[in-house]
Motif scaffolding. Structure first.
Motif: not given
Length: 202
Positions: A130-131, A136-140, A188-190
């Motif tokens: 989700l947006p 957190a994803l990109f920070d990691g 979650v899959m959009y």
């Protein structure tokens, strides 16, 4: 469905009514026989774009699935390559296909690496977040890269509103939103939550 070795309609329905993790555990053995696997055209185009920027030492495939991204990382990286995913079923297939790589089971929203890689890639996984989860994803991923490291994530051009693909993807996203309202756990899959302009501002 899709190919003779692919999942049946019943298997896909069971997957779709599961959690994301459980769904991919179930789909893992047949995933490469579905259209959901990253096409060779995208893998090849990504490798062609990255090749002039290398060579690289260590590489990381974020949300690696069954390991298709190793077709990019393997030739581009002189050192060890690693895939990370939270599905044991998908990782089991990846280990069989690419035994030379390291495989790590982890939630990519909390990647367990610090300045460990020179190149990171991710293919077709952004729709699972989700947006609000993407920072957190990109920070990691940023923390996982050494200074000067590079992250590459191909994003398809948006389909024009007059195309069948536009309405097919819109219909899929609407169906998933309805499913997640009436059924738990959510899946979650959009496809339409990560246009290029939104990703660039994350």
């Amino acid at each position: 469905m899709f190919w003779s070795q692919g999942p049946s309609s019943r298997e896909l329905a069971i997957q779709a009514l599961s959690s994301v993790e459980r769904g991919y555990d179930l789909l893992g053995p047949k995933f490469d026989h579905t259209p959901f696997r990253t096409p060779e055209t995208i893998l090849g185009a990504t490798a062609d774009a990255l090749r002039p920027l290398g060579p690289f030492e260590r590489g990381l495939d974020v949300c690696c699935g069954t390991g298709a991204g190793m077709r990019v990382l393997g030739p581009l990286c002189h050192g060890q390559v690693t895939g990370v995913d939270f599905s044991t079923g998908m990782l089991a297939q990846a280990r069989r296909a690419h035994p030379y790589a390291d495989w790590v089971r982890a939630d990519v929203r909390a990647l367990p690496f610090v300045e460990a890689f020179d190149l990171a890639v991710s293919f077709g996984a952004l729709g699972h977040f989700l947006p609000a989860e993407r920072l957190a994803l990109f920070d990691g991923i940023y923390r996982s890269l050494r200074p000067g490291g590079l992250f590459a994530m191909p994003i398809a051009a948006p389909a024009p509103i007059i195309s069948g693909w536009y309405w097919a993807l819109l219909g899929f996203d609407v169906a998933m939103r309805v499913r997640n309202i009436v059924w738990r756990p959510p899946f979650v899959m959009y496809y339409r939550t990560h246009p290029l302009h939104a990703t660039a501002t994350t």
